[in-house]
Design an enzyme around this catalytic site. Structure first.
Site, PDB file in Angstrom:
ATOM      1  N   SER A  61       0.805  -1.213   0.000  1.00 48.75           N
ATOM      2  CA  SER A  61       0.000   0.000   0.000  1.00 48.75           C
ATOM      3  C   SER A  61       0.845   1.274   0.000  1.00 48.75           C
ATOM      4  O   SER A  61       0.372   2.322  -0.396  1.00 48.75           O
ATOM      5  CB  SER A  61      -0.937   0.004   1.199  1.00 48.75           C
ATOM      6  N   LYS A 106       0.062   4.656   6.891  1.00 44.83           N
ATOM      7  CA  LYS A 106      -0.441   5.407   5.744  1.00 44.83           C
ATOM      8  C   LYS A 106      -0.042   6.872   5.893  1.00 44.83           C
ATOM      9  O   LYS A 106       0.411   7.317   6.941  1.00 44.83           O
ATOM     10  CB  LYS A 106      -1.963   5.301   5.670  1.00 44.83           C
TER      11      LYS A 106
END
Lengths: 201, 182
Positions: A61, A106
């Protein structure tokens, strides 16, 4: 003799037997050594937990920034609960929709009050799961942040489970350790534009 | 050699003894913090949100209830009716105390400030509400993540007349709750 007294006498005998070779030394008292060890473990745990830890993430990711496997990073826990976190920082947080203690890494794209797009730009025609809420614009509610992975086509992030409470943030990534000899400080790529900078087209 | 950890045999100055005892007691601070953070903690309850179960005299006196909070695996094994302490999703600096009304997969009929009449509690989330009228709960900010929960209240310690175990399993279910619909 009452059972408790018998147990106590067995324990004290054991204690003296165990300690006999070390009489007079600091290690001669097993109880004290055990207490000291427990105290030291607590001290070390708190020191690490509230300063810096090194951990690693697995997954595609954050691909341009972190490799799929094998990248370590330094997490500063001074920034837990979103303290001094700014847009562009990479944060480590508990994934709000998971029941286990799993961790997400993230990039923060919106802090409370910012406006964010809930979809993925330029992919409105694809059928990916991150595209369920299409071109909606939303204001990040107070006490939350909007996190998105760098590799937006292979990332499960706020586009799927919505804004993440700041209270779930465990820390901020301040450095990467790609190998024992490759230590790099992480810098926020969102910088304030100076007046001297010119935009070249 | 003097016994390890003792104050020594020969007389020391007052400052020396004072420092010695200060350091000896300070070494117990890390275990204390660890216990408070990971095992159990004492919590004072502020405000009227759990009236009349906690702070029944909130509008008559400044006395606050003292509760025992159990903190091990606080995000696991949550049940409907438990009283939990969690960090506020609106302001991470503050904590709140509310009762769990619905778990993941339940459907709840909401109360006024919420924009929709029914809500499905998503995975990993719980629906929390205060017992009292004057409360800012999930009807205001929606279902909260179970990871926000830092502990559950197991005992009331003060005042004496209401001291005892919190019997959360005897709390009646809230009307408008549909269990495990999806």
């Amino acid at each position: 003799m009452a059972p408790f007294h018998r147990l106590a006498s067995i324990f004290s005998t054991l204690r003296t037997r165990l300690a006999a070779p070390y009489k007079g030394e600091w290690i001669g008292d097993p109880l004290r050594v055990a207490i000291f060890t427990a105290k030291f473990i607590c001290f070390a745990h708190l020191t690490v937990e509230y300063s810096y830890t090194v951990s690693h993430g697995v997954g595609p990711s954050m691909l341009p920034t972190f490799e799929v496997i094998g990248d370590c990073f330094v997490v500063s826990h001074r920034h837990r609960f979103g303290r001094d976190v700014m847009v562009g920082d990479i944060v480590v947080y508990n994934i709000p929709v998971n029941n286990n203690n799993s961790i997400g890494v993230k990039r923060v794209l919106g802090m409370p009050g910012d406006y964010v797009l809930t979809g993925t730009p330029h992919s409105y025609h694809s059928e990916s799961a991150a595209n369920t809420r299409k071109d909606l614009m939303l204001q990040v509610p107070p006490g939350h942040c909007w996190v998105v992975g760098d590799n937006i086509t292979a990332s499960r992030d706020s586009r799927i489970y919505g804004p993440v409470p700041l209270a779930l943030i465990r820390g901020k990534v301040v450095a990467t350790v790609k190998s024992p000899f490759d230590f790099q400080w992480m810098e926020n790529s969102f910088k304030k534009v100076d007046d001297d900078d010119t935009i070249e087209r | 050699m003097a016994r390890w950890g003792s104050a020594g045999t020969q007389a020391r100055s007052f400052l020396g003894q004072f420092t010695h005892h200060l350091i000896r007691y300070a070494t117990w601070l890390p275990p204390l913090i660890c216990v408070k953070e990971y095992v159990a903690d004492l919590t004072f309850i502020n405000g009227p949100s759990m009236y009349p179960f906690l702070n029944p005299h909130y509008n008559e006196s400044l006395r606050r209830d003292l509760c025992l909070t159990y903190k091990r695996y606080s995000w696991k094994n949550l049940k409907r009716g438990m009283i939990v302490i969690f960090r506020s999703p609106e302001n991470p600096k503050t904590t709140q105390v509310k009762r769990i009304v619905a778990l993941e997969g339940d459907r709840v009929r909401t109360r006024p400030p919420y924009p929709y009449e029914y809500v499905n509690v998503p995975e990993g989330h719980v629906w929390v509400e205060g017992d009292g009228e004057n409360t800012k709960d999930s009807n205001y900010y929606g279902p909260i993540s179970a990871h926000l929960i830092t502990g559950r209240i197991t005992h009331i310690l003060l005042p004496w007349d209401r001291a005892g175990r919190v019997r959360w399993w005897e709390h009646p279910e809230r009307p408008g709750l549909h269990k495990g619909l999806f």
